[in-house]
Design a protein around this motif. Sequence first.
Motif, mmCIF file in Angstrom:
data_model
loop_
_atom_site.group_PDB
_atom_site.id
_atom_site.type_symbol
_atom_site.label_atom_id
_atom_site.label_comp_id
_atom_site.label_asym_id
_atom_site.label_seq_id
_atom_site.Cartn_x
_atom_site.Cartn_y
_atom_site.Cartn_z
ATOM 1 N N LEU A 10 0.835 -1.203 0.000
ATOM 2 C CA LEU A 10 0.000 0.000 0.000
ATOM 3 C C LEU A 10 0.872 1.258 0.000
ATOM 4 C CD1 LEU A 10 -2.765 1.350 0.168
ATOM 5 C CD2 LEU A 10 -2.736 0.988 2.640
ATOM 6 N N CYS A 11 1.876 1.269 0.849
ATOM 7 C CA CYS A 11 2.752 2.441 0.921
ATOM 8 C C CYS A 11 3.567 2.603 -0.367
ATOM 9 C CB CYS A 11 3.669 2.351 2.145
ATOM 10 S SG CYS A 11 2.743 2.510 3.683
ATOM 11 N N ASP A 12 3.961 1.480 -0.949
ATOM 12 C CA ASP A 12 4.682 1.553 -2.232
ATOM 13 C C ASP A 12 3.805 2.209 -3.294
ATOM 14 O OD1 ASP A 12 6.913 0.363 -1.246
ATOM 15 O OD2 ASP A 12 6.562 -1.620 -2.159
ATOM 16 N N MET A 13 2.535 1.839 -3.283
ATOM 17 C CA MET A 13 1.616 2.401 -4.285
ATOM 18 C C MET A 13 1.447 3.905 -4.064
ATOM 19 S SD MET A 13 -1.272 -0.473 -5.142
ATOM 20 C CE MET A 13 -2.022 -0.721 -3.547
ATOM 21 N N VAL A 14 1.248 4.297 -2.793
ATOM 22 C CA VAL A 14 1.074 5.717 -2.481
ATOM 23 C C VAL A 14 2.330 6.495 -2.878
ATOM 24 C CG1 VAL A 14 0.858 7.369 -0.560
ATOM 25 C CG2 VAL A 14 -0.605 5.338 -0.639
ATOM 26 N N LYS A 15 3.471 5.955 -2.518
ATOM 27 C CA LYS A 15 4.730 6.643 -2.789
ATOM 28 C C LYS A 15 4.951 6.800 -4.301
ATOM 29 C CE LYS A 15 9.523 6.732 -1.168
ATOM 30 N NZ LYS A 15 10.005 7.304 -2.403
ATOM 31 N N ALA A 16 4.639 5.741 -5.047
ATOM 32 C CA ALA A 16 4.864 5.798 -6.496
ATOM 33 C C ALA A 16 4.045 6.922 -7.127
ATOM 34 C CB ALA A 16 4.491 4.450 -7.117
ATOM 35 N N VAL A 17 2.810 7.062 -6.713
ATOM 36 C CA VAL A 17 1.947 8.109 -7.293
ATOM 37 C C VAL A 17 2.414 9.494 -6.836
ATOM 38 C CG1 VAL A 17 -0.399 9.065 -7.314
ATOM 39 C CG2 VAL A 17 -0.049 6.601 -7.541
ATOM 40 N N LYS A 18 2.687 9.618 -5.556
ATOM 41 C CA LYS A 18 3.070 10.948 -5.052
ATOM 42 C C LYS A 18 4.445 11.370 -5.558
ATOM 43 C CE LYS A 18 0.896 13.330 -2.977
ATOM 44 N NZ LYS A 18 -0.098 14.294 -3.479
ATOM 45 N N ASP A 19 5.346 10.411 -5.713
ATOM 46 C CA ASP A 19 6.671 10.759 -6.265
ATOM 47 C C ASP A 19 6.531 11.264 -7.697
ATOM 48 O OD1 ASP A 19 7.940 10.106 -3.976
ATOM 49 O OD2 ASP A 19 8.873 8.240 -4.701
ATOM 50 N N LYS A 20 5.626 10.666 -8.441
ATOM 51 C CA LYS A 20 5.482 11.049 -9.846
ATOM 52 C C LYS A 20 4.677 12.345 -10.011
ATOM 53 C CE LYS A 20 3.985 9.405 -14.365
ATOM 54 N NZ LYS A 20 3.387 8.349 -15.142
ATOM 55 N N TYR A 21 3.621 12.487 -9.247
ATOM 56 C CA TYR A 21 2.695 13.612 -9.500
ATOM 57 C C TYR A 21 2.762 14.719 -8.452
ATOM 58 C CZ TYR A 21 0.612 10.611 -13.055
ATOM 59 O OH TYR A 21 0.414 9.818 -14.155
#
Lengths: 184, 351
Positions: free
Chosen positions: B143-154
């Motif tokens: 879950l945290c990986d998913m959140v981080k991936a989106v926030k890092d990109k956008y």
Amino acid sequence: MLRRMSELVSSFSGLHIASAGSKSVVTPSDNADLTKGGRRNQALTKPITIDSNTGEVLVRKTTGKTKVRRGQSAEEYKEQLRQYFLEEKGPTRTEEDALKMEDFDLLIEDESFDYALKQVRQKMVSYAQKYYYERDYMKCLKVSEPLLHKFEPFNKKNKIRRELEELRYMIEKSKARLELQPSR
Amino acid sequence: MSLSVQLPTAKKLTKKNDPLHIIKTRSQTHCRPATIAGPMVRYSKLAFRQTCRQYDVDIVYTPMILAREFVRNGHARMADFTTCDEDSPLIVQVGVNNVPDLLKFTEMVYPYCDGIGINCGCPIREQVREGIGSALIYNGELLCDMVKAVKDKYRDSVRLETKIRIHDDVKDTVKLCDDLCEAGVDWITVHGRTRTTRSSVPVNLDAIKFIRENMKYQDVPLVANGDCFTLNDCYRISEYTKVDGVMAVRGLLCNPALFDGYDKCPWGAVELFVHYAMQFGGLPYQLLQHHLYTMLENMGLDKLLLKELMEIKNTAHLIDWLDEMFVLKRKGDPGFSKVVEMPFRDSQPKI
């Protein structure tokens, strides 16, 4: 990271599945539909990523069997993006008053429309329902009659009986109301 | 990922549509928590969302959309996500179990909404088995990986929320919330029930309060979800738990006007909902029927009449039934959407 399928299946089959909120585990041989104390098995599984680039994952279905959820290659995704942004122009947008007669006239002539698809039929019937709701029985009739003609060939095994019944209902009621109040 | 087509630009987040700004500021600007219409499987479609927006709802969610289907299938997109210019502030809720699907989903959806919410609360067994919904609260790393991936990109161009349930040990939930904050989540919605708690069991407000008090990141807003059926419930929940927003779901299904202070569904909401459903089109009949059933039941309609409603087989017939039983005003009619009590007809129409 691409792992060998056999390797993954074997690792998954030996996986311990943690039950919610406790440290205990159930073995994969437990049937997913078994009940314990009258309660369905609440076991949790974690999907295993097979390919982190495509999103291919291995999951356990409700039957207890494992299933690979196929990934999506960059090419496949690119094609979806093209379809979505260029052809579909993003998500369906339906503003108020967007269902107009002139659009219906164009759509009903569109031979590429696949009336075998429920969504397509639903979209087209929306015109008739809107006019019926607005008590514009003239337009409702103008829309319902060609739709009935278009829908009928797709009533295989009586599967869209209800949709045809609704169109017939609107036609019948619209005609009756127009006879009583021709201005409508 | 390179693409030969021009991707649309992100929707600009302003004070009017930025869900994070709204959640953070409602207590100062409106002296109340942010009011949120949560996601309902099947039911939070456009017509219902627009109805809720007429009654003091700040933010509205779509039903959960499965990322895997959305990014691969045009028919799924057509069925799952319909919107309009007035459909804002809008959070699109996603069911997802891996990072690539979430990134693709975000790329396709964020130009058309004001935020994305990851569903980490759905208890449906079929979804949990796929590692979606409430399974994610037991898979914090993913879950945290998913959140981080989106926030890092956008970064701040995409608002990202997670809607979670509580664990049997609420300290685990606090830990998950802290991890999510570190990953960059914009706000967290907490449904005060565990994955296996039935909805008939009262929501655990103490757990939500405990999470609020013990989260390391006190600046990250928290929204409480569960058992909000009236405006009084909304105030009581926010005061007790000290959250920034309150989400209603089942309560709004039967009374879309609850945040506007109506303890029972006003008739105007029925008129609005039927109006929007007819204007937008495409709402499956069973959904239209169920919405009307829950609203009319909430208004106290006689059981025999409710049964009669459920026996109707199509939209046109349903419209006739409503017209026969009640004075159902159309937009443009004087007093449209303003009537509170059920306006029964004295006489039956001729046709």
